[in-house]
Scaffold this active site. Sequence first.
Site, PDB file in Angstrom:
ATOM      1  N   GLU A 280       0.767  -1.099  -0.065  1.00 26.76           N
ATOM      2  CA  GLU A 280      -0.128   0.144   0.071  1.00 26.76           C
ATOM      3  C   GLU A 280       0.748   1.039  -0.065  1.00 26.76           C
ATOM      4  OE1 GLU A 280      -3.888  -1.047   2.043  1.00 26.76           O
ATOM      5  OE2 GLU A 280      -3.245   0.753   2.840  1.00 26.76           O
ATOM      6  N   HIS A 309       8.236 -26.571  -0.007  1.00 29.67           N
ATOM      7  CA  HIS A 309       7.391 -27.690  -0.509  1.00 29.67           C
ATOM      8  C   HIS A 309       6.176 -27.091  -1.352  1.00 29.67           C
ATOM      9  CE1 HIS A 309      10.004 -30.050   1.492  1.00 29.67           C
ATOM     10  NE2 HIS A 309       9.966 -29.378   2.671  1.00 29.67           N
ATOM     11  N   LYS A 423     -13.551   1.775  -1.280  1.00 31.23           N
ATOM     12  CA  LYS A 423     -14.327   2.145  -0.021  1.00 31.23           C
ATOM     13  C   LYS A 423     -15.582   2.962  -0.723  1.00 31.23           C
ATOM     14  CE  LYS A 423     -11.072   2.163   3.674  1.00 31.23           C
ATOM     15  NZ  LYS A 423     -10.453   2.647   4.984  1.00 31.23           N
TER      16      LYS A 423
HETATM   17  O1  PA5 Z   1      -3.102   1.877   5.769  1.00 31.81           O
HETATM   18  C1  PA5 Z   1      -4.065   2.291   5.779  1.00 31.81           C
HETATM   19  O2  PA5 Z   1      -4.437   3.578   5.935  1.00 31.81           O
HETATM   20  C2  PA5 Z   1      -5.532   1.508   5.337  1.00 31.81           C
HETATM   21  O3  PA5 Z   1      -4.998   0.051   4.730  1.00 31.81           O
HETATM   22  C3  PA5 Z   1      -6.388   1.456   6.613  1.00 31.81           C
HETATM   23  O4  PA5 Z   1      -5.732   0.715   7.394  1.00 31.81           O
HETATM   24  C4  PA5 Z   1      -7.626   0.336   6.158  1.00 31.81           C
HETATM   25  O5  PA5 Z   1      -8.015   0.636   5.064  1.00 31.81           O
HETATM   26  C5  PA5 Z   1      -8.243   0.519   7.366  1.00 31.81           C
HETATM   27  O6  PA5 Z   1      -8.847   1.817   7.567  1.00 31.81           O
HETATM   28  P1  PA5 Z   1      -9.586   2.311   9.092  1.00 31.81           P
HETATM   29  O7  PA5 Z   1      -8.773   2.178  10.077  1.00 31.81           O
HETATM   30  O8  PA5 Z   1     -10.010   3.647   8.821  1.00 31.81           O
HETATM   31  O9  PA5 Z   1     -10.771   1.381   9.099  1.00 31.81           O
END
Ligand code: PA5
Length: 452
Positions: A280, A309, A423
């Site tokens: 990410e 394996h 989202k």
């Molecule tokens: O790294 C990030 O910002 C995202 O992966 C969030 O952790 C993930 O989308 C969850 O978001 P939230 O904590 O607002 O539910």
Amino acid sequence: MAPMVGAEHGLTAAEIAKARPAAEAALQGFRKSVETGEYGFPHLPFQTKLIKDILAYASSVKGTYDTVCLVGIGGSALGAWALDCALRGPHPVQGTHSAKLPRLVILDNVDPSFILGALASMNPKKTLAVVAAKSGSTAETVSAFLIVKDWLEKGAGKSAKKRIVCVTSEGKGDLKVLATGEGYRTFHLPDNVGGRFSVLSAIGLVPAALIGLDIRGLAKGAAEMTGASWKPDLDVNLALNGALHHHLMLTLRQKTIQVAFPYSNRLWGTAFWFRQLWAESLGKARNRKGELIYAGQTPVAALGSTDQHSQVQLYMEGPNDKVYTFWGVNKYADSGRIPKGKTGLAAFDYLGGQTLAKLIRAEQVATAAALTANSRPNNTLTLDRVDAAHVGAFLQLMEFQTAFMGELMDINAFDQEGVELGKKFTFGLMGRKGFEKYADDFAAYERKRASL
Ligand code: PA5
């Protein structure tokens, strides 16, 4: 390096030397962003008041539950999983849970069979729910939480509110509004700490403390690694050194995949946490100048020796597009002696009297040597032991390495527009007010698909 795997796939000393100024610039660039308050994860290990407050809360509720049910997803779940797996024990062989040794159940998906199965496995009168969401609005977390809240209210009656603790941003988001209205105990994470960099904020530390992990030890190790990560010397600064090598592997040798290869079931959760962090943070369409670059290095998690394996045939003979990072462990709490005994069978007798720790280490170094022999570039990070201080240091090392890699790639490693778009489509599809445009966009996509 080239002397080991050849110059077509390995880096030369001259290439490393040439890239040093860029690494120094990456260090300075990131330091500046931290000093101006843009990014905050390097400060997390030093939040002594927060740690004290979390420990005080944990001790005030101790003994009232045998299960901590964490409702969160992505960065609000993976850190807690990494800590639980490393320090309480690997799944599915953790010790039996009790009020003295609570387990962690993480609801990080909305598959009905998973959520309903989890509820069936817990007792509402012995469960403490942690709802964690930085945004306070992620559809999966909100819906799973509504189910858990209802289940607690029906099963635990008046004490339900005391069985819910919330971690979210201060002063924004609907979860914060709900938590304030309901009077839930609430902890906050700083705005300048992104989800995937939040394991050492309240997001990771609250569930960790509630299952009895040593969060002071985690912070201590992470603080030490933070100090090393600000040093310009590449021999001391593992994070900068790692980022430099991975950046060169990606840009000069087109190693577009990194395999995180822990030889430890305790580090398996950490490999999944790392997968999110690297993917990410570094998977970005544009650089900071706004140019389209479609950059990133795809992280893959493989477990040693199990995946020897399953995956190693591909790693050895498939496309040479990967760099392998072995995560080894020096000392195990118990080395696991293999009983001696004579069976008269060649495949059995040589192992008797040796240890599993020796065998798993042999598997690891043998795989590294075999990959090297096939010109597959690899590197190894070794934790002296899997305890709170080393795990805290390791997590902080990976976060710094990711931040430096982002600097070297000239991208913003801290946003996640790609996640946000998905989202928004979900909100549109599920009828959330204000997101009608995304429902319309989706309908147009469906029409086009149907017309072909
Ligand atoms: O790294 C990030 O910002 C995202 O992966 C969030 O952790 C993930 O989308 C969850 O978001 P939230 O904590 O607002 O539910």
